[in-house]
Structure formats: structure tokens, C-alpha cells
Scaffold this active site. Structure first.
Site, PDB file in Angstrom:
ATOM      1  N   THR A  94     -23.084  38.046  76.904  1.00 24.23           N
ATOM      2  CA  THR A  94     -22.104  37.450  75.989  1.00 24.23           C
ATOM      3  C   THR A  94     -20.851  36.943  76.687  1.00 24.23           C
ATOM      4  OG1 THR A  94     -21.239  39.651  75.613  1.00 24.23           O
ATOM      5  CG2 THR A  94     -22.805  38.837  73.992  1.00 24.23           C
ATOM      6  N   HIS A  95     -20.705  37.246  77.986  1.00 26.47           N
ATOM      7  CA  HIS A  95     -19.443  36.870  78.615  1.00 26.47           C
ATOM      8  C   HIS A  95     -19.286  35.363  78.774  1.00 26.47           C
ATOM      9  CE1 HIS A  95     -22.087  37.050  82.191  1.00 26.47           C
ATOM     10  NE2 HIS A  95     -21.339  36.052  82.581  1.00 26.47           N
ATOM     11  N   THR A  96     -20.383  34.607  78.619  1.00 21.14           N
ATOM     12  CA  THR A  96     -20.271  33.153  78.747  1.00 21.14           C
ATOM     13  C   THR A  96     -19.839  32.518  77.438  1.00 21.14           C
ATOM     14  OG1 THR A  96     -22.583  32.920  78.198  1.00 21.14           O
ATOM     15  CG2 THR A  96     -22.013  32.960  80.535  1.00 21.14           C
ATOM     16  N   SER A  97     -19.788  33.325  76.360  1.00 19.35           N
ATOM     17  CA  SER A  97     -19.512  32.705  75.065  1.00 19.35           C
ATOM     18  C   SER A  97     -18.055  32.859  74.639  1.00 19.35           C
ATOM     19  CB  SER A  97     -20.456  33.265  74.004  1.00 19.35           C
ATOM     20  OG  SER A  97     -20.356  34.665  73.983  1.00 19.35           O
TER      21      SER A  97
END
Lengths: 293, 260
Positions: free
Chosen positions: B31-34
Site C-alpha cells: 500500500t505504500h505506493t498508493s
């Protein structure tokens, strides 16, 4: 060639008993029949010029370019088998873009020449491939000004660690020639193709090593040399294609571009005039010399 | 009998201690890319007669920290287009590299770069849409300024979902709330673009940047402005907001140590 028929010339990667790779030498023969191409390294830029023999009246004038751009700051012109030259350029573009993705900046001309030399050399090692039927002249300008790194968003620290070295001198013109063997040297002036002998003789007269010739003079000389080198195959019509790369504060701002039409036409006019003058001189010479013989 | 099905089949609390539910979360999507990390705020653009003007401030914030103060958020593409980036700065760097490689490839053909701002905007919107469809969005909202294939001034936006929107004046981020009303007052719909001069557009942008600095806590008073006309792109990257007046701040009530 006395060694023809001895069997050592049939496969790439096989030495003859006297230490030659005939396939490479045959590739050089292909180059020697190719159209004349030259490069001149000037103090504020580099010029490339090629003689394009008009093989058919059905070809559109000015189309079918022979000098290719690699990245923004490098130009390559090849003499020999044209499709081999195209493949070579395609490889050069891949190398330049992979350099960018690794180092986030433009590839130095010397590094590109090194990569391409290695690539051409690999095609002399295996029996499953043949050497490149081209000798390529690689011209580039490595920026003397500081270029932003790809994707850079700020200017970085103003002082301290990571600060900039003042007045560091870098960059400048680069001119290299890669042969079918993979051999490459850096040159002040390079010539290849059919008219290379005449072209080299003219280049040697220019005193390029002193680093005094300006880019504009270089363009004039390049046009003249292609015209001189064409003298031996006068019966064929040709087109002159020229490109240049200037310094960052010059006319192309460090980019490889075609020489603008007006400058090209002027250089061609001057080249024709220089040729005519030479012919007149020849004609004016006292005919006594010949009589004496 | 244990009447709570959620605890059935689990190690007994009285023997092994309370069950640690965090083990259930050990797998899952990345989720860190979102969400963005280092961000730029508003981009503001105005179409005028014969060109487009676009501005951003030079700040890249790390949350509420003003982390980088000399960020260049206006990017020149070829010689006819400028992209202004709001949102994640590292994604902006990625897109900048992408555009750089496209520009280099375009220049391989002898007729040079033929991609105009409209082409560029279409392309960027498609890149954004592809990435959001992979649940790996490029966290940006961009304005693309330049000319279309008819040579008419072009200004359009594309966001992280691939949504596109076009108008004679546009703003992203906080600017969409604070700058657009100013621009609507200065350049109402019934006023034709042909009446708007370059000076007036630049003045309007400066005013917007000032109001944004007053009211947007993630902004700074150093800004970049680009004026794109047919013959050139005039990009200034080290501008300073002039004639600030914070007198209005006296009257603001409701924040800080006020006794009222």
C-alpha cells in the site's frame, strides 16, 4: 590475396596461420566501396559530412538521411553496408539510453565509442555471425556546462558536502571512428569510404591538432573535402549531407543537428568554387613540365 | 460452551495468553505506493491571447515539514510545452525521466520533435490511467500548457486517476479552491480569451500565488512562472512574491492563543 582458397577465409573467428581474420578484412573491403564519410573535430564543435551517391532519380532529394542522432549530443555516420550502419546506430541509441537510466545523465562520447567498439569486436569472435560491414564515425559534444541530472528537482546544497567545485573544466568535442574489427581511435579528423585517401590527404593539410579551427570553418572544409573526394567518381551525381554539434553557447547549443540549409548551400557553393579554382590552376601551369618528359 | 465463534479453534487464552490479531495482517497488498510522501502543492495556469502562463511555488513538503525549498515543479518539454506538477515529487521525477526519454526518441527523426502540448496531455492522462488501474498510481495532478495541433493555446489537466479537464484557467490542489474563484472573477466566462493580454495573465497568476501563500500552509513565497508563446518559452524559476501584506491576519480569530 594469396590466402584466398586456403579455407581460412570461410569462417569468422578462425585465424589463418599468419594471424589474420579474413572475414574482418573482407568486411573492410565492403567499407572501402561505401560512400565517403568524414568528421572534423573543431575547437567549438564537431562536423560530420557524407557523400550520398544518387542511385536512382526516383529517390526524393534530401530524404533517406545517412547521419543519425544518438541521444541529443551525438551523431553517427557510417560508410559501408547501410543496413549494418542502421543496426549499429540502433545499438548506440540503446547504449545511450541505458547509460541514462544508470547514471541519470548523457553518455560521454568516449564512453559511447568504447561501448560500440566492444560491440563491433564481439562480431569478430563467433562463427555464427559476420563482422559489421561498416566503419562508423562517432561525433559528440560533452557539455562543458553543468547539466541537470535526469529528474533533478532542486539545485542541491549551496555549500558544504555536496557543494559544487568552482571552475571545474569538463566536456568538449569528441570524434571517434570504429572499424569492423572493433578497433576504435579518437581523431582530429576522420575519413572512411571510397574517397578516404583523398579526404585524409586534405584533412592532414588542415592543422586540426592545434585546436584553432572554428566550427564554421570546419563546415566549409568538410563540404570542400567531400567535393574533392568525389572527383574520382565524377560521373555519378551526389548529394551532400552534413550535421554538426556545437558547444553549449554555439548555434546548436550542444545538440546534434542537421547543418541548416542556408549554411550548407553556402558551403557547397564555396566547395565548388574551390574546385574550379584548382582546375584553373592546373590548366594555367606551364605546359613545359609535361613537354620535358 | 464458548458462545463466540470468532474464538473457536484458537489457542486457549487461559493457557497461551491473549491472541495477537496482528498475525492475521501479515500478508496483504502493498500500500505504500498508493499515498504520496514528499509533495508539491498547487499549480495555476491561465490562457491568454496567443499563449499560456503557468505557475507553481518551489516547495516540496514532507507532510507538514517544508522539506525542499528550491524544487523545480515546472518542466519544459521540447520547445512548445510546459508541464506543471502537483503531488508526489518522486513520481514527478519518474515522469520527468519518462518525458526526457520520449523527447530524445522524438528527436531521432530529422524533422525534430513534433509532439505538442495536446499530444503530451493525452499521453500523460493515459499513463496515469494505466497506473491507477494497476492500483499503483502516479500520485500527481498536472497541468499541461502549450499549443494544440491547430496552433491554438492549450491548457488542460490530468490527475492521478487519469481524469482530464480543460478550461481557459485551471488550478490543481488547494489552488482549485483558492485560485480558481479569483481567476473566474478576473476572467469571467463571457470574456473572450482574445481580450486577455499576456501582462494581465501574468499579473493574475502572481495574485493567485500570493493568495495561495497567505492561506495554503504547504506553500512558500518562492515560485516559478512560465510564459509560453509561439516563439519561445520564458521560464523563471527563482521568483519572489512581492508586496505582501499580512494585515488581514490580525482579524483572523479562532486559532492559536487568543483570548477573544
Amino acid at each position: 590475396m594469396t590466402s584466398i582458397g586456403t579455407g581460412y577465409d570461410l569462417s569468422n573467428s578462425v585465424f589463418s596461420p599468419d594471424g589474420r581474420n579474413f572475414q574482418v578484412e573482407y568486411a573492410v573491403k565492403a567499407v572501402e566501396n561505401g560512400s565517403t564519410a568524414i568528421g572534423i573535430r573543431c575547437k567549438d564543435g564537431v562536423v560530420l559530412a557524407v557523400e550520398k551517391i544518387i542511385s536512382s532519380k526516383l529517390l526524393k532529394p534530401g530524404a533517406n538521411k545517412r547521419i543519425a542522432t544518438v541521444d541529443r549530443h551525438v551523431g553517427i555516420v557510417s560508410a559501408g553496408l547501410i543496413p549494418d550502419g542502421r543496426h549499429f546506430v540502433s545499438r548506440a541509441r540503446d547504449e545511450a539510453s541505458s547509460w541514462r537510466s544508470t547514471y541519470k545523465g548523457p553518455i560521454p562520447t568516449s564512453a559511447l565509442a568504447n561501448r560500440l567498439g566492444g560491440y563491433a569486436q564481439a562480431y569478430t569472435l563467433y562463427s555464427s555471425v559476420r563482422p559489421f560491414g561498416v566503419t562508423s564515425i562517432i561525433a559528440g559534444w560533452d557539455s562543458e556546462a553543468e547539466l541537470p541530472i535526469d529528474g533533478q528537482v532542486g539545485s542541491g546544497p549551496k555549500s558544504g558536502a555536496g557543494g559544487k567545485v568552482q571552475d571545474a573544466k569538463a566536456g568538449g568535442p569528441g570524434l571517434y571512428m570504429v572499424e569492423p574489427s572493433g578497433l576504435y581511435w579518437g581523431y582530429y579528423g576522420a575519413a572512411t569510404g571510397k574517397g578516404r585517401q583523398a579526404a585524409k590527404a586534405e584533412l592532414e593539410k588542415l592543422d586540426l591538432s592545434s585546436g584553432k579551427m572554428s566550427l564554421m570553418e570546419g563546415v566549409k572544409e568538410a563540404a570542400r573535402i567531400i567535393y574533392v573526394a568525389h572527383e574520382d567518381s565524377k560521373d555519378k551525381d551526389f548529394e551532400l549531407e552534413m550535421s554538426w554539434i556545437s558547444s553549449t553557447d554555439g548555434p546548436t547549443k550542444g545538440r546534434h543537428e542537421e547543418v541548416p540549409r542556408e549554411i550548407l548551400e553556402e558551403a557547397e557553393k564555396a566547395a565548388r568554387r574551390a574546385l574550379d579554382d584548382d582546375e584553373e590552376e592546373e590548366a594555367d601551369k606551364p605546359s613545359g613540365e609535361q613537354m620535358e618528359e | 460452551m464458548d458462545h463466540f465463534p470468532g474464538t473457536w479453534g484458537r489457542p486457549r487464552n487461559d493457557v497461551y495468553g491473549a491472541y495477537d490479531p496482528s498475525y492475521l495482517q501479515s500478508t496483504g497488498p502493498k500500500t505504500h505506493t498508493s499515498s504520496p510522501a514528499v509533495t508539491g502543492t498547487s499549480v495555476v495556469g491561465v490562457v491568454f491571447n496567443g499563449g499560456v502562463a503557468i505557475a507553481t511555488d518551489n516547495l516540496a513538503s514532507y507532510g507538514s515539514l517544508a522539506r525542499f525549498t528550491d524544487t523545480k515543479r515546472l518542466r519544459v518539454f521540447g520547445d512548445q510545452a510546459v508541464v506543471g506538477f502537483g503531488g508526489d515529487v518522486s513520481d514527478m521525477q519518474y515522469i520527468d525521466r519518462l518525458l526526457e526519454s520520449i523527447d530524445i526518441r522524438e528527436n531521432y527523426s530529422s524533422h525534430g520533435n513534433t509532439l505538442n502540448a495536446k499530444n503530451l496531455h493525452t499521453y500523460l492522462a493515459k499513463v496515469f490511467y494505466k497506473r491507477r488501474s494497476e492500483f499503483n498510481p502516479l500520485w500527481n495532478h498536472v497541468l499541461v500548457a502549450g499549443f494544440d495541433s491547430d496552433g491554438k493555446p492549450f491548457l488542460s489537466s490530468a490527475d492521478l486517476l487519469g481524469t482530464t479537464f480543460s478550461a481557459p484557467h485551471l488550478a490543481t490542489g488547494f489552488g482549485a479552491h483558492l485560485a480558481v474563484p479569483i481567476l473566474r472573477r478576473l476572467f469571467p466566462e463571457e470574456r473572450p480569451v482574445e481580450e486577455i493580454g499576456q501582462e494581465e495573465a501574468v499579473e493574475a497568476l502572481k495574485q493567485c500565488m500570493k493568495v495561495l501563500f497567505y492561506r495554503d500552509a504547504r506553500s512558500t513565497d518562492k515560485y516559478s512562472i512560465a510564459v509560453i508563446t509561439k516563439d519561445k518559452i520564458d521560464l523563471k524559476e527563482d521568483e519572489q512574491l512581492e508586496k505582501q501584506s499580512w494585515a488581514f491576519a490580525e482579524k483572523i480569530k479562532g486559532y492559536g492563543r487568543q483570548t477573544v
